[in-house]
Design an enzyme around this catalytic site. Structure first.
Site, mmCIF file in Angstrom:
data_model
loop_
_atom_site.group_PDB
_atom_site.id
_atom_site.type_symbol
_atom_site.label_atom_id
_atom_site.label_comp_id
_atom_site.label_asym_id
_atom_site.label_seq_id
_atom_site.Cartn_x
_atom_site.Cartn_y
_atom_site.Cartn_z
ATOM 1 N N GLY A 252 0.851 -1.201 0.096
ATOM 2 C CA GLY A 252 -0.101 -0.102 -0.050
ATOM 3 C C GLY A 252 0.836 1.288 -0.089
ATOM 4 O O GLY A 252 0.712 2.268 -0.642
ATOM 5 N N PHE A 253 1.904 1.186 0.818
ATOM 6 C CA PHE A 253 2.690 2.417 0.849
ATOM 7 C C PHE A 253 1.908 3.832 1.436
ATOM 8 O O PHE A 253 2.552 4.709 1.287
ATOM 9 C CB PHE A 253 3.390 2.722 -0.314
ATOM 10 C CG PHE A 253 4.368 1.331 -0.488
ATOM 11 C CD1 PHE A 253 5.455 0.815 -0.036
ATOM 12 C CD2 PHE A 253 3.990 0.781 -1.688
ATOM 13 C CE1 PHE A 253 6.074 -0.381 -0.364
ATOM 14 C CE2 PHE A 253 4.674 -0.282 -2.406
ATOM 15 C CZ PHE A 253 5.480 -0.812 -1.671
ATOM 16 N N GLY B 137 1.980 -5.354 4.459
ATOM 17 C CA GLY B 137 3.209 -6.086 4.401
ATOM 18 C C GLY B 137 4.209 -6.271 5.436
ATOM 19 O O GLY B 137 4.931 -6.933 5.377
ATOM 20 N N ARG C 55 11.657 -0.684 21.135
ATOM 21 C CA ARG C 55 11.644 -2.329 21.272
ATOM 22 C C ARG C 55 11.452 -2.831 19.962
ATOM 23 O O ARG C 55 10.352 -2.376 19.337
ATOM 24 C CB ARG C 55 10.805 -2.620 22.414
ATOM 25 C CG ARG C 55 10.850 -4.078 22.797
ATOM 26 C CD ARG C 55 9.800 -4.320 23.829
ATOM 27 N NE ARG C 55 9.670 -5.669 24.261
ATOM 28 C CZ ARG C 55 8.846 -6.346 24.844
ATOM 29 N NH1 ARG C 55 7.785 -5.498 24.881
ATOM 30 N NH2 ARG C 55 8.974 -7.509 25.376
ATOM 31 N N ILE C 56 12.093 -3.679 19.784
ATOM 32 C CA ILE C 56 11.814 -4.591 18.391
ATOM 33 C C ILE C 56 11.170 -5.927 18.724
ATOM 34 O O ILE C 56 11.709 -6.690 19.300
ATOM 35 C CB ILE C 56 13.115 -4.635 17.554
ATOM 36 C CG1 ILE C 56 13.948 -3.544 17.456
ATOM 37 C CG2 ILE C 56 12.973 -5.633 16.332
ATOM 38 C CD1 ILE C 56 13.163 -2.403 16.626
ATOM 39 N N PRO D 183 12.559 -9.020 14.934
ATOM 40 C CA PRO D 183 13.719 -8.886 14.242
ATOM 41 C C PRO D 183 13.738 -8.963 12.842
ATOM 42 O O PRO D 183 14.189 -8.325 11.918
ATOM 43 C CB PRO D 183 14.848 -9.802 14.850
ATOM 44 C CG PRO D 183 14.259 -9.654 16.266
ATOM 45 C CD PRO D 183 12.849 -10.032 16.171
ATOM 46 N N LYS D 184 13.062 -10.157 12.623
ATOM 47 C CA LYS D 184 13.136 -10.793 11.060
ATOM 48 C C LYS D 184 12.213 -9.669 10.200
ATOM 49 O O LYS D 184 12.510 -9.372 9.133
ATOM 50 C CB LYS D 184 12.681 -12.125 11.088
ATOM 51 C CG LYS D 184 12.853 -12.602 9.451
ATOM 52 C CD LYS D 184 12.431 -14.134 9.546
ATOM 53 C CE LYS D 184 12.981 -14.989 8.197
ATOM 54 N NZ LYS D 184 12.658 -16.496 8.395
ATOM 55 N N GLN E 26 11.424 -4.653 6.918
ATOM 56 C CA GLN E 26 10.981 -3.262 6.799
ATOM 57 C C GLN E 26 12.121 -2.352 6.375
ATOM 58 O O GLN E 26 11.910 -1.341 5.399
ATOM 59 C CB GLN E 26 10.464 -2.816 7.985
ATOM 60 C CG GLN E 26 9.070 -3.288 8.315
ATOM 61 C CD GLN E 26 8.072 -2.745 7.395
ATOM 62 O OE1 GLN E 26 7.661 -1.640 7.320
ATOM 63 N NE2 GLN E 26 7.600 -3.639 6.468
ATOM 64 N N GLU F 141 8.192 3.705 8.782
ATOM 65 C CA GLU F 141 8.218 5.105 7.944
ATOM 66 C C GLU F 141 9.783 5.684 8.245
ATOM 67 O O GLU F 141 10.507 5.998 7.140
ATOM 68 C CB GLU F 141 7.518 6.059 8.664
ATOM 69 C CG GLU F 141 6.072 5.774 8.773
ATOM 70 C CD GLU F 141 5.249 5.666 7.833
ATOM 71 O OE1 GLU F 141 5.812 5.973 6.433
ATOM 72 O OE2 GLU F 141 4.059 5.185 7.664
#
Length: 731
Positions: free
Chosen positions: A232-233, A460, A621-622, A625-626, A631, A698
């Site tokens: 979509g973006f 996505g 915080r992530i 990670p994958k 992203q 973003e």
């Protein structure tokens, strides 16, 4: 209270729906099997401005399979009530088939409905429309701007006059279109006065409210279904006219209608990143400390809506600058309305500011990273608030060490490999940490499995997976025993799936709901005389693998399944919620990055090849990670497109977009994408929300274009202030 074990959050996991996607088992908006559906094809205006004087659909209607041709001359009048709960910009949204006005080239002026797609396409080509055409205004350079939106801090003009070092720079950024893989599509079906649509959208609640106001229906009479979005973006952040047209057509012919925009129609049927003219005046002392910045910006919008984006913020807070002036003007043109596109506003401003910082560094003979360090603010000077976390210095240090910044030649055009000039560049990036109210429903069944529902989207980034991770840990379950559902307006409401707010907003609601259910189960156990946990303090109980037990004593406990079965409970459930940010923030919240690029430029042909890129991110915080690495790869790839390839070309004679296809509108392909590495600083931001996340979808795009442009300068000695950077600009 004993902390709940974390097994899923932070783990490197594949997408929970990944196998379904790669084996073609998921259904996107146009692929749902709706009984008795017919096909619709939009007829777009062939002029850029004017009025329709006549429509002749007789030949089209005579074709086999053609059922109806709807246009302003025979369409019913629709209520089009105001919709304050939407992403619609100020103004009057385009009203499909409600009058004879043509506001831009490609505007929907008729729709052909037929039993087959081929018949509808053929019929659309046979509809004859006559116009009273006027010359459209589509050139940002020549049109008159609206009144300025301004911001002032200190006295920028006086500070510029007295600054020992001054620069006055002009930039231009081309219009960009989203061009996601999945085209925009809608299937609409009426059952009495209730409407169901399967739609490509990044906000099912937004599409629901828009359709309810357009057709004058209660919101609960409209259901929007969108379980999968093929990219979509930002293009799906509002409900576009084609969705209204599909619903109108379905109501008129009393059958479900499928309408899919062609790639060409998407250029006029959905939004885009607007083109800009941007002038930046900058003043500093000879040690590079900024004294003032003056920003003057002009951006295109449509004649009927005023679209604005967050282009002012980076110039207000990214660097310590005592004197700032900003003037942001929109320019109404005979075009369709722009919309948010990845890194909206921030990506545009960052190209200008970060290019200027690189130019200032070169002028003063200061390393670009050192210049940025000298201008690092101690607080957000636009809000007089402390930053929740701001680790840009660490991003610079980590990035420089990893990328080999010390190998960069300080003299432009001094490093060469055969025909190729080699250069390195970097830029800082920033993006707002947005949070909005959200809700989620959580149900734990007696068999030890859980179901979590929220009306979120996944275009996505991996919403299915990341929300499942949060739920699994909060409930103490394994990933495979948790099902997360999204993309249905029947589920609890959530904010738009954009602006990097989904994880912070929806994830916090999911966490809240799961925490409530886990606490319900713990209370049930410690109050149950038959439970091994009877009499234990609730705060001493944790759940792992679906088993409640005393923290530090795994042997004393029992499973959800045994607990609920013994108590004759079919399930436990709760409504989770997140209230969004407080009315008065105590901190300034942003995610940050340092982006590094190495390019090779053909000295004879001016061709630019990006050889490698690195992004270092302070994003809190992530969770996954994958997915985070994915992203970054996507954001950097999109930034390469903005920097070197993407450019919508308009024929100003009639407003037609010349390159409305993927052959002529260039986007990065595999051959354009270099080695990309992403590093996320370990940490969290608990001031931002209970999950400690800051958003990353973003910020990974912001700063990419200026890093590439700065590398091109380092390679060639040529400063290009217009995007995209073309070979012609380097010859």
């Amino acid at each position: 209270m004993s902390p709940q074990p974390q097994a899923a959050v932070g783990a490197t996991l594949s997408r929970v729906e990944g196998r379904l996607k790669v084996t073609g088992q998921v259904r996107y908006s146009a692929e749902h099997d709706v009984k008795d559906a017919v096909h619709a094809v939009i007829v777009g205006a062939s002029i850029g401005r004017g009025r329709i004087t006549a429509i002749d659909a007789r030949t089209a209607l005579a074709q086999p399979g053609v059922l109806r041709v709807i246009h302003h001359g025979n369409a019913p009048k629709l209520p089009y009530r105001d919709n304050p709960a939407s992403n619609n910009p100020p103004g009057q949204r385009l009203r499909a088939f409600q009058d004879d006005k043509v506001l831009f080239h490609g505007q929907p002026v008729a729709v052909v409905i037929a039993t087959t797609l081929e018949a509808a396409q053929h019929g659309a080509r046979l509809v004859k429309i006559r116009y009273d055409a006027q010359k459209p205004s589509t050139d940002l350079e020549k049109a008159k701007a609206d009144k300025s939106i301004t911001y002032d801090r200190g006295d920028a003009e006086a500070a510029l006059r007295s600054a020992p070092v001054r620069m006055d720079l002009a930039f231009k950024m081309a219009r960009n279109h989203h061009n996601a893989m999945e085209p925009h599509a809608t299937i609409a079906r009426w059952s009495g006065n209730k409407l169901t649509v399967w739609d490509k959208t990044q906000w099912v609640v937004g599409t629901q409210t828009e359709l309810s106001t357009v057709f004058g229906l209660p919101a609960d009479s409209v259901r929007v279904i969108s379980p999968y979005v093929g990219g979509g973006f930002g293009s799906g952040l509002r409900c576009w006219p084609h969705t209204v047209v599909a619903a109108l057509a379905a109501r008129e012919i009393r059958r479900p209608v499928k309408l899919v925009l062609t790639r060409k129609q998407q250029y006029a049927g959905t939004g885009f990143r607007p083109s800009y003219r941007y002038r930046l005046k900058l003043g500093s002392n000879r040690q590079g400390r900024l004294a003032a910045m003056a920003h003057e910006m002009e951006a295109e919008t449509s004649s009927y809506e005023t679209f604005t984006e967050s282009v002012l913020q980076p110039g207000q807070m990214l660097y310590s600058t005592p004197n700032v002036h900003q003037a942001y003007r929109t320019v109404p043109l005979d075009v369709n309305t722009p919309l948010y596109m990845r890194g909206p506003g921030y990506a545009t401003a960052s190209f200008v500011i970060e290019s200027a910082m690189d130019e200032l560094a070169h002028k003063l003979g200061i390393d670009p990273i050192e210049l940025r360090r000298r201008n690092e603010p101690s607080q957000d000077e636009s809000k007089n608030l402390p930053f929740s976390t701001r680790r840009l210095r660490e991003c610079y240090t980590t990035g420089a060490r990893t990328f080999g910044w010390d190998q960069r030649s300080t003299e432009p055009r001094s490093r060469r490999e055969g025909d190729w000039l080699i250069g390195m560049g970097m830029a800082a990036g920033v993006y707002d940490t947005a949070r909005m109210p959200a809700q989620a429903h959580v149900r734990l069944d007696a068999d030890g499995t859980a179901l979590v529902d929220a009306a979120a989207s996944d275009m996505g980034p991996g919403t299915y997976t990341s929300q499942t991770q949060v739920a699994a840990d909060a409930l103490g379950l394994t990933m495979r025993t948790v099902t997360f559902r999204l993309g249905d307006s029947l589920f609890p409401p959530t904010p738009p799936h954009g602006g990097s707010m989904t994880m912070a907003s929806v994830g916090s609601a999911v966490l809240d709901g799961c925490d409530q259910v886990r606490r319900q189960a713990i209370k049930l156990a410690v109050d149950d005389r038959r439970s091994p946990l009877y009499g234990v303090k609730p705060e001493d109980v944790v759940v792992r693998g679906g088993r409640l037990h005393v923290d530090g004593n795994p042997a004393r406990g029992e499973t959800y399944k045994s607990l609920l079965s013994r108590n004759n409970r079919t399930h436990l459930e709760a409504e989770g919620s997140f209230a969004g940010p407080p009315a008065t923030e105590r901190h300034s919240f942003y995610a940050y990055n340092a982006t590094f690029a190495e390019v090779a430029v053909d000295a004879t042909l001016g061709l630019v090849r990006v050889r490698r890129m690195l992004g270092v991110y302070d994003a809190g915080r992530i969770i996954s990670p994958k997915l985070a690495e994915s992203q970054a790869i996507g954001g950097i790839t999109g930034g390469i497109g903005t920097a070197l390839l993407e450019h919508t070309v308009t024929d100003h004679r009639d407003g037609r977009i010349v390159n409305a296809n993927l052959a002529d509108y260039l986007v990065p392909v595999n051959a354009d994408v270099p080695d990309i590495k992403a590093i996320y600083l370990d940490g969290e931001d608990r001031e931002a929300g209970p999950l400690g996340v800051k958003g990353l979808g973003e910020v990974v795009h912001v700063g990419v274009a200026p890093a590439i442009a700065n590398a091109v300068f380092n390679a060639t000695g040529r400063r290009v202030r217009q995007l995209p950077i073309t070979a012609e600009a380097l010859l």
